[in-house]
Design an enzyme around this catalytic site. Structure first.
Site, PDB file in Angstrom:
ATOM      1  N   ARG A  13       6.528  25.034 -24.729  1.00 12.60           N
ATOM      2  CA  ARG A  13       7.594  25.801 -25.418  1.00 12.60           C
ATOM      3  C   ARG A  13       7.578  25.472 -26.896  1.00 12.60           C
ATOM      4  NH1 ARG A  13      12.854  22.232 -23.295  1.00 12.60           N
ATOM      5  NH2 ARG A  13      12.681  20.686 -24.964  1.00 12.60           N
ATOM      6  N   GLY A  14       8.415  26.146 -27.652  1.00 13.64           N
ATOM      7  CA  GLY A  14       8.613  25.825 -29.058  1.00 13.64           C
ATOM      8  C   GLY A  14       7.346  25.998 -29.888  1.00 13.64           C
ATOM      9  N   ASP A  34       1.324  19.673 -21.273  1.00 16.42           N
ATOM     10  CA  ASP A  34       2.752  19.351 -21.427  1.00 16.42           C
ATOM     11  C   ASP A  34       3.194  18.445 -20.285  1.00 16.42           C
ATOM     12  OD1 ASP A  34       5.077  20.874 -23.317  1.00 16.42           O
ATOM     13  OD2 ASP A  34       5.858  19.811 -21.552  1.00 16.42           O
ATOM     14  N   ASP A  67       1.359  13.373 -19.615  1.00 14.10           N
ATOM     15  CA  ASP A  67       2.257  12.677 -20.527  1.00 14.10           C
ATOM     16  C   ASP A  67       1.418  12.122 -21.684  1.00 14.10           C
ATOM     17  OD1 ASP A  67       3.953  10.771 -21.786  1.00 14.10           O
ATOM     18  OD2 ASP A  67       5.056  10.467 -19.920  1.00 14.10           O
ATOM     19  N   VAL A  68       1.786  12.477 -22.917  1.00 14.46           N
ATOM     20  CA  VAL A  68       0.981  12.020 -24.072  1.00 14.46           C
ATOM     21  C   VAL A  68       0.988  10.499 -24.222  1.00 14.46           C
ATOM     22  CG1 VAL A  68       1.187  14.164 -25.399  1.00 14.46           C
ATOM     23  CG2 VAL A  68       2.903  12.349 -25.716  1.00 14.46           C
ATOM     24  N   SER A 150       6.959  15.993 -39.574  1.00 15.23           N
ATOM     25  CA  SER A 150       8.309  16.551 -39.772  1.00 15.23           C
ATOM     26  C   SER A 150       8.722  16.297 -41.210  1.00 15.23           C
ATOM     27  CB  SER A 150       9.297  15.846 -38.834  1.00 15.23           C
ATOM     28  OG  SER A 150      10.630  16.184 -39.174  1.00 15.23           O
ATOM     29  N   TYR A 163      13.152   8.336 -35.250  1.00 13.81           N
ATOM     30  CA  TYR A 163      12.390   9.594 -35.401  1.00 13.81           C
ATOM     31  C   TYR A 163      11.707   9.618 -36.765  1.00 13.81           C
ATOM     32  CZ  TYR A 163      11.571  14.688 -35.200  1.00 13.81           C
ATOM     33  OH  TYR A 163      11.002  15.946 -35.198  1.00 13.81           O
ATOM     34  N   LYS A 167       7.643   9.725 -37.404  1.00 14.94           N
ATOM     35  CA  LYS A 167       7.010  10.831 -38.130  1.00 14.94           C
ATOM     36  C   LYS A 167       6.325  10.345 -39.406  1.00 14.94           C
ATOM     37  CE  LYS A 167       7.974  14.163 -35.232  1.00 14.94           C
ATOM     38  NZ  LYS A 167       6.900  14.856 -34.504  1.00 14.94           N
ATOM     39  N   THR A 198      14.068  25.735 -32.124  1.00 12.34           N
ATOM     40  CA  THR A 198      13.520  25.350 -30.812  1.00 12.34           C
ATOM     41  C   THR A 198      14.526  24.411 -30.137  1.00 12.34           C
ATOM     42  OG1 THR A 198      12.480  23.293 -31.500  1.00 12.34           O
ATOM     43  CG2 THR A 198      11.187  25.303 -31.884  1.00 12.34           C
TER      44      THR A 198
HETATM   45  N1  LIG Z   1      12.067  22.210 -34.287  1.00 15.83           N
HETATM   46  C1  LIG Z   1      12.193  21.545 -35.427  1.00 15.83           C
HETATM   47  O1  LIG Z   1      13.133  21.751 -36.218  1.00 15.83           O
HETATM   48  C2  LIG Z   1      11.146  20.520 -35.794  1.00 15.83           C
HETATM   49  C3  LIG Z   1      11.156  20.020 -37.112  1.00 15.83           C
HETATM   50  C4  LIG Z   1      10.185  19.092 -37.463  1.00 15.83           C
HETATM   51  C5  LIG Z   1       9.264  18.653 -36.542  1.00 15.83           C
HETATM   52  N2  LIG Z   1       9.289  19.138 -35.264  1.00 15.83           N
HETATM   53  C6  LIG Z   1       8.276  18.649 -34.329  1.00 15.83           C
HETATM   54  O2  LIG Z   1       7.612  19.771 -33.769  1.00 15.83           O
HETATM   55  C7  LIG Z   1       7.018  19.361 -32.529  1.00 15.83           C
HETATM   56  C8  LIG Z   1       7.306  20.416 -31.483  1.00 15.83           C
HETATM   57  O3  LIG Z   1       8.702  20.388 -31.212  1.00 15.83           O
HETATM   58  P1  LIG Z   1       9.526  21.713 -30.890  1.00 15.83           P
HETATM   59  O4  LIG Z   1      10.379  21.977 -32.052  1.00 15.83           O
HETATM   60  O5  LIG Z   1       8.609  22.760 -30.405  1.00 15.83           O
HETATM   61  O6  LIG Z   1      10.491  21.152 -29.719  1.00 15.83           O
HETATM   62  P2  LIG Z   1      10.512  21.432 -28.138  1.00 15.83           P
HETATM   63  O7  LIG Z   1      11.461  20.441 -27.574  1.00 15.83           O
HETATM   64  O8  LIG Z   1      10.746  22.873 -27.895  1.00 15.83           O
HETATM   65  O9  LIG Z   1       9.014  21.120 -27.677  1.00 15.83           O
HETATM   66  C9  LIG Z   1       8.543  19.825 -27.398  1.00 15.83           C
HETATM   67  C10 LIG Z   1       7.578  19.922 -26.230  1.00 15.83           C
HETATM   68  O10 LIG Z   1       6.999  18.607 -26.004  1.00 15.83           O
HETATM   69  C11 LIG Z   1       6.988  18.376 -24.618  1.00 15.83           C
HETATM   70  N3  LIG Z   1       6.971  16.925 -24.378  1.00 15.83           N
HETATM   71  C12 LIG Z   1       7.989  16.061 -24.579  1.00 15.83           C
HETATM   72  N4  LIG Z   1       7.621  14.823 -24.216  1.00 15.83           N
HETATM   73  C13 LIG Z   1       6.330  14.914 -23.799  1.00 15.83           C
HETATM   74  C14 LIG Z   1       5.399  13.965 -23.320  1.00 15.83           C
HETATM   75  N5  LIG Z   1       5.735  12.654 -23.186  1.00 15.83           N
HETATM   76  N6  LIG Z   1       4.168  14.381 -22.980  1.00 15.83           N
HETATM   77  C15 LIG Z   1       3.824  15.691 -23.097  1.00 15.83           C
HETATM   78  N7  LIG Z   1       4.672  16.638 -23.541  1.00 15.83           N
HETATM   79  C16 LIG Z   1       5.914  16.253 -23.895  1.00 15.83           C
HETATM   80  C17 LIG Z   1       8.247  19.044 -24.108  1.00 15.83           C
HETATM   81  O11 LIG Z   1       8.218  19.279 -22.698  1.00 15.83           O
HETATM   82  C18 LIG Z   1       8.260  20.338 -24.930  1.00 15.83           C
HETATM   83  O12 LIG Z   1       7.510  21.356 -24.304  1.00 15.83           O
HETATM   84  C19 LIG Z   1       7.598  17.991 -32.226  1.00 15.83           C
HETATM   85  O13 LIG Z   1       6.635  17.000 -32.557  1.00 15.83           O
HETATM   86  C20 LIG Z   1       8.793  17.901 -33.142  1.00 15.83           C
HETATM   87  O14 LIG Z   1       9.115  16.556 -33.448  1.00 15.83           O
HETATM   88  C21 LIG Z   1      10.205  20.074 -34.879  1.00 15.83           C
END
Ligand SMILES: NC(=O)c1ccc[n+]([C@@H]2O[C@H](COP(=O)([O-])OP(=O)(O)OC[C@H]3O[C@@H](n4cnc5c(N)ncnc54)[C@H](O)[C@@H]3O)[C@@H](O)[C@H]2O)c1
Length: 259
Positions: A13-14, A34, A67-68, A150, A163, A167, A198
């Site tokens: 997702r996202g 994922d 799991d990463v 981020s 966090y 990052k 997201t």
């Molecule tokens: N959305 C924002 O505003 C934003 C801003 C800056 C950075 N980010 C970064 O963008 C990246 C994507 O986040 P997003 O916004 O799409 O959020 P999100 O929560 O929609 O997506 C995160 C995804 O990571 C998966 N995930 C979580 N833990 C995991 C693990 N241990 N192993 C494998 N998969 C795992 C989740 O199931 C999910 O599908 C992240 O690294 C987040 O920190 C997001």
């Protein structure tokens, strides 16, 4: 050039899912990786198996539950991409989680550990598994290791200290990898998104006791939330052979948030 092969974590997702879509549209074969399950350490839902299956329904996309934080699982994912499509050209670490909402010293230790282990160690773990595969491609190669950092990598965000630490670590990692990879034809870069619409942003809003994620729009000079596809567009460029002049870069994709 034969079709490129990519592996994306956090792909259900996202930003990760939007990136899989972009890469598949560009003609890449993509392994979408994922956790697709909740994390017991964290109070908000992760993606579901149905989310991952929806991404896997795209043409040239396969899914892999992992799991990463698990080195054997990341190695197995890389091996699966190579077995399925004959090699690996692009690895993108997009998986991430958030926790906080209170000062660092009050954050439950298991939440702090999840934030550091997924957001930082998870990127290192993918790098350790994937970069040797990127280097197994014959020269001239155009391998790409990418991470999603981020705006929190450079800003001190209160109540999100772990966090921010993770990052900032990703930014440092990518700079060092860029230097290490030298003239190999494999580059390492990151994007630093701003507030992007997201589920992780919805959780951030909850942590700050805001009514919803829309409240973050005002802090970004573009005065709106970003869409995940806007971040994916930059990742897709960085994943392409066209980005060969960039390595060790941490590219803001943040609507001006870091200004
Ligand atoms: N959305 C924002 O505003 C934003 C801003 C800056 C950075 N980010 C970064 O963008 C990246 C994507 O986040 P997003 O916004 O799409 O959020 P999100 O929560 O929609 O997506 C995160 C995804 O990571 C998966 N995930 C979580 N833990 C995991 C693990 N241990 N192993 C494998 N998969 C795992 C989740 O199931 C999910 O599908 C992240 O690294 C987040 O920190 C997001």
């Amino acid at each position: 050039m034969s079709p490129r092969v990519a592996l994306v974590t956090g792909a259900a997702r996202g930003i990760g899912a939007a990136t899989v879509r972009r890469l598949a549209l560009q003609g890449c074969s993509v392994l979408a990786v994922d956790l697709a399950a909740d994390d017991p350490a964290l109070p908000y839902p992760m993606a579901t198996p149905a989310d991952l299956a929806a991404v896997g329904a795209l043409p040239n996309v396969d899914t892999f539950v992992a799991d990463v934080r698990d080195p054997a699982a990341m190695q197995a994912a890389v091996t699966e991409a190579e077995r399925r499509w004959g090699g690996l050209d692009v690895a993108i670490a997009a998986a991430g989680v958030i926790a906080g909402g209170v000062p660092l010293w009050e954050v439950p230790p298991e939440q702090e550990k999840a934030v550091l282990d997924v957001n930082l160690t998870g990127v290192l773990t993918l790098a350790r598994a994937a970069i040797p595969a990127l280097l197994r491609r014959p020269q001239p190669r155009h391998g790409r290791f990418l991470a999603v950092a981020s705006a929190a990598a450079t800003r001190g965000l209160p109540m999100l200290a772990a966090y921010c630490a993770a990052k900032a670590g990703v930014a440092g990692l990518v700079r060092a990898l860029g230097a290490e990879l030298g003239g190999s034809g494999v580059t390492a870069n990151a994007v630093s998104p701003g507030s992007t619409d997201t589920p992780i942003l919805a959780e951030s809003a909850r942590l700050y006791a805001l009514p919803d994620a829309a409240a973050f729009a005002a802090q970004q000079p573009v005065q709106r939330l970003l869409g995940p596809d806007e971040v994916a567009a930059v990742l897709a460029f960085l994943a392409s052979p066209d980005s060969g002049a960039m390595t060790g870069a941490v590219v803001p994709v943040d609507g001006g948030l870091a200004l």
